[in-house]
Scaffold this motif. Sequence first.
Motif, PDB file in Angstrom:
ATOM      1  N   ASN A  75       0.829  -1.215   0.000  1.00 39.33           N
ATOM      2  CA  ASN A  75       0.000   0.000   0.000  1.00 39.33           C
ATOM      3  C   ASN A  75       0.858   1.258   0.000  1.00 39.33           C
ATOM      4  OD1 ASN A  75      -2.352   1.577   0.017  1.00 39.33           O
ATOM      5  ND2 ASN A  75      -2.462   1.605   2.249  1.00 39.33           N
ATOM      6  N   ALA A  76       1.794   1.300  -0.948  1.00 36.14           N
ATOM      7  CA  ALA A  76       2.678   2.454  -1.101  1.00 36.14           C
ATOM      8  C   ALA A  76       2.407   3.142  -2.436  1.00 36.14           C
ATOM      9  CB  ALA A  76       4.143   2.027  -1.019  1.00 36.14           C
ATOM     10  N   LEU A  77       2.678   4.426  -2.491  1.00 32.88           N
ATOM     11  CA  LEU A  77       2.503   5.228  -3.694  1.00 32.88           C
ATOM     12  C   LEU A  77       3.601   4.932  -4.703  1.00 32.88           C
ATOM     13  CD1 LEU A  77       1.086   7.708  -5.090  1.00 32.88           C
ATOM     14  CD2 LEU A  77       2.720   9.146  -3.839  1.00 32.88           C
ATOM     15  N   VAL A  78       3.263   5.043  -5.986  1.00 35.88           N
ATOM     16  CA  VAL A  78       4.209   4.791  -7.068  1.00 35.88           C
ATOM     17  C   VAL A  78       4.293   6.018  -7.974  1.00 35.88           C
ATOM     18  CG1 VAL A  78       4.722   3.376  -9.099  1.00 35.88           C
ATOM     19  CG2 VAL A  78       3.722   2.320  -7.058  1.00 35.88           C
ATOM     20  N   PHE A  79       5.514   6.469  -8.237  1.00 37.90           N
ATOM     21  CA  PHE A  79       5.752   7.456  -9.288  1.00 37.90           C
ATOM     22  C   PHE A  79       6.271   6.710 -10.513  1.00 37.90           C
ATOM     23  CE2 PHE A  79       5.721  10.261  -5.672  1.00 37.90           C
ATOM     24  CZ  PHE A  79       5.322  11.494  -6.165  1.00 37.90           C
ATOM     25  N   SER A  80       5.830   7.120 -11.689  1.00 38.88           N
ATOM     26  CA  SER A  80       6.258   6.497 -12.938  1.00 38.88           C
ATOM     27  C   SER A  80       6.921   7.538 -13.825  1.00 38.88           C
ATOM     28  CB  SER A  80       5.049   5.895 -13.665  1.00 38.88           C
ATOM     29  OG  SER A  80       5.407   5.472 -14.968  1.00 38.88           O
ATOM     30  N   GLY A  81       8.074   7.183 -14.385  1.00 39.53           N
ATOM     31  CA  GLY A  81       8.757   8.065 -15.312  1.00 39.53           C
ATOM     32  C   GLY A  81       8.392   7.753 -16.748  1.00 39.53           C
ATOM     33  N   GLU A  87       2.660   0.179 -20.748  1.00 41.26           N
ATOM     34  CA  GLU A  87       3.366  -0.052 -19.493  1.00 41.26           C
ATOM     35  C   GLU A  87       2.650   0.641 -18.339  1.00 41.26           C
ATOM     36  OE1 GLU A  87       7.929  -0.013 -18.788  1.00 41.26           O
ATOM     37  OE2 GLU A  87       7.228   2.024 -18.325  1.00 41.26           O
ATOM     38  N   LEU A  88       2.251   1.888 -18.545  1.00 39.79           N
ATOM     39  CA  LEU A  88       1.508   2.599 -17.507  1.00 39.79           C
ATOM     40  C   LEU A  88       0.197   1.876 -17.199  1.00 39.79           C
ATOM     41  CD1 LEU A  88       1.142   5.050 -15.641  1.00 39.79           C
ATOM     42  CD2 LEU A  88       0.053   6.239 -17.572  1.00 39.79           C
ATOM     43  N   GLU A  89      -0.457   1.390 -18.220  1.00 33.80           N
ATOM     44  CA  GLU A  89      -1.710   0.659 -18.006  1.00 33.80           C
ATOM     45  C   GLU A  89      -1.483  -0.591 -17.172  1.00 33.80           C
ATOM     46  OE1 GLU A  89      -3.401  -0.013 -21.891  1.00 33.80           O
ATOM     47  OE2 GLU A  89      -3.019   2.082 -22.471  1.00 33.80           O
ATOM     48  N   ARG A  90      -0.385  -1.302 -17.428  1.00 37.44           N
ATOM     49  CA  ARG A  90      -0.095  -2.507 -16.640  1.00 37.44           C
ATOM     50  C   ARG A  90       0.258  -2.143 -15.202  1.00 37.44           C
ATOM     51  NH1 ARG A  90       2.696  -3.684 -21.425  1.00 37.44           N
ATOM     52  NH2 ARG A  90       4.741  -3.355 -20.451  1.00 37.44           N
ATOM     53  N   MET A  91       0.921  -1.026 -15.011  1.00 43.73           N
ATOM     54  CA  MET A  91       1.247  -0.586 -13.649  1.00 43.73           C
ATOM     55  C   MET A  91      -0.029  -0.307 -12.860  1.00 43.73           C
ATOM     56  SD  MET A  91       4.480   1.986 -14.348  1.00 43.73           S
ATOM     57  CE  MET A  91       4.760   2.318 -12.595  1.00 43.73           C
ATOM     58  N   SER A  97      -1.490   2.898  -6.809  1.00 42.65           N
ATOM     59  CA  SER A  97      -1.821   4.293  -7.088  1.00 42.65           C
ATOM     60  C   SER A  97      -0.591   4.919  -7.731  1.00 42.65           C
ATOM     61  CB  SER A  97      -2.169   5.022  -5.793  1.00 42.65           C
ATOM     62  OG  SER A  97      -3.358   4.503  -5.232  1.00 42.65           O
ATOM     63  N   VAL A  98      -0.743   5.375  -8.970  1.00 44.75           N
ATOM     64  CA  VAL A  98       0.402   5.797  -9.772  1.00 44.75           C
ATOM     65  C   VAL A  98       0.309   7.274 -10.132  1.00 44.75           C
ATOM     66  CG1 VAL A  98       1.714   5.397 -11.892  1.00 44.75           C
ATOM     67  CG2 VAL A  98       0.592   3.473 -10.741  1.00 44.75           C
ATOM     68  N   ILE A  99       1.409   7.989  -9.947  1.00 40.68           N
ATOM     69  CA  ILE A  99       1.538   9.362 -10.419  1.00 40.68           C
ATOM     70  C   ILE A  99       2.464   9.343 -11.626  1.00 40.68           C
ATOM     71  CG2 ILE A  99       2.368  11.684  -9.882  1.00 40.68           C
ATOM     72  CD1 ILE A  99       1.584  11.191  -6.986  1.00 40.68           C
ATOM     73  N   LYS A 100       1.951   9.752 -12.760  1.00 43.03           N
ATOM     74  CA  LYS A 100       2.705   9.721 -14.011  1.00 43.03           C
ATOM     75  C   LYS A 100       3.463  11.032 -14.209  1.00 43.03           C
ATOM     76  CE  LYS A 100       4.003   8.566 -18.221  1.00 43.03           C
ATOM     77  NZ  LYS A 100       5.078   7.576 -18.440  1.00 43.03           N
TER      78      LYS A 100
END
Length: 300
Positions: A75-81, A87-91, A97-100
């Motif tokens: 239950n941790a936040l994820v930042f995506s580069g 790939e973002l969709e799979r994440m 919870s992803v911040i793009k």
Amino acid sequence: MAFERRSHVSDHITRAYMDSLLVEVRHLDAVMPSTEMTLFGKTFSTPVATAALSHLSGTYPDGMAAMARGAADTNALVFSGMGPRPELERMIATGASVIKIIKPYADRELVLAKIRHAEEHGALAVGIDTDHAFDRNHGYDVIEGRQMYPLSSKELAELVKATKLPFFIKGVLSRVEARKCLDCGVQGMVVSHHNGRLDYAVPPLMVLPEIAEECGGQAALFVDCGIQSGMDVFKALALGATGCCVGRPLMPPLKEKGPDGVREVIEGITRDLRYTMAMTASPDVAHIDRSLIRQANFHW
């Protein structure tokens, strides 16, 4: 002749400054602390987030999705580069919870398209990486064949208005820039020098208190660069951060164990943070007394 960068000078400065910050110990009225962090209406078990990484397929198969899965498990936040849209969709499909975070492409329509894609597929927030516009040797940076270009305050305000999602800026490293971001409507900032894109860049924790004072709670503040332990996270939280981004410590465990390795690192750093909070009578991440931090004026 091409310019040769001094080897990791900003990384060394950042680590040295972080290690110069000492912590008072307080025991009376201590409780078992909560490490929960709330961001944009969501509650996370930890203020430890993954950094805005990219290109991890060589580290582990579908490495970005594996990283997201490990973070989701704790239950941790994820930042995506950077990365392709699937790939973002799979994440996001892992439940994370992803911040793009999007590069400052000279093609601003591409930036807008990536924002729309993130919106459509359920990202928690979007943002832009402002510190990747210039290359040391060639003028404007070029990444994967696409030219970058610096962002103006006017353009930033337009991007913020172009999305229904909260908007982040990655690469804030001054009070002046923080004020500009706030005036543009930004709701989150990553205090970062991108692991030393400029030699002798100020360490994030040195400037963080000024940025936090300028923001006055109007924007979430995450610290990037050199975060390795719960003690590092504690120091950042005490100085005004909402949370911290961890990148390099995830790489060997991700390569060896995949999502389980990522989960173990985040859980380990969080345990270390909880112990430090307990030993300083800090009840939760939002109430860590800044006076706990002292800077050493001696060498050892």
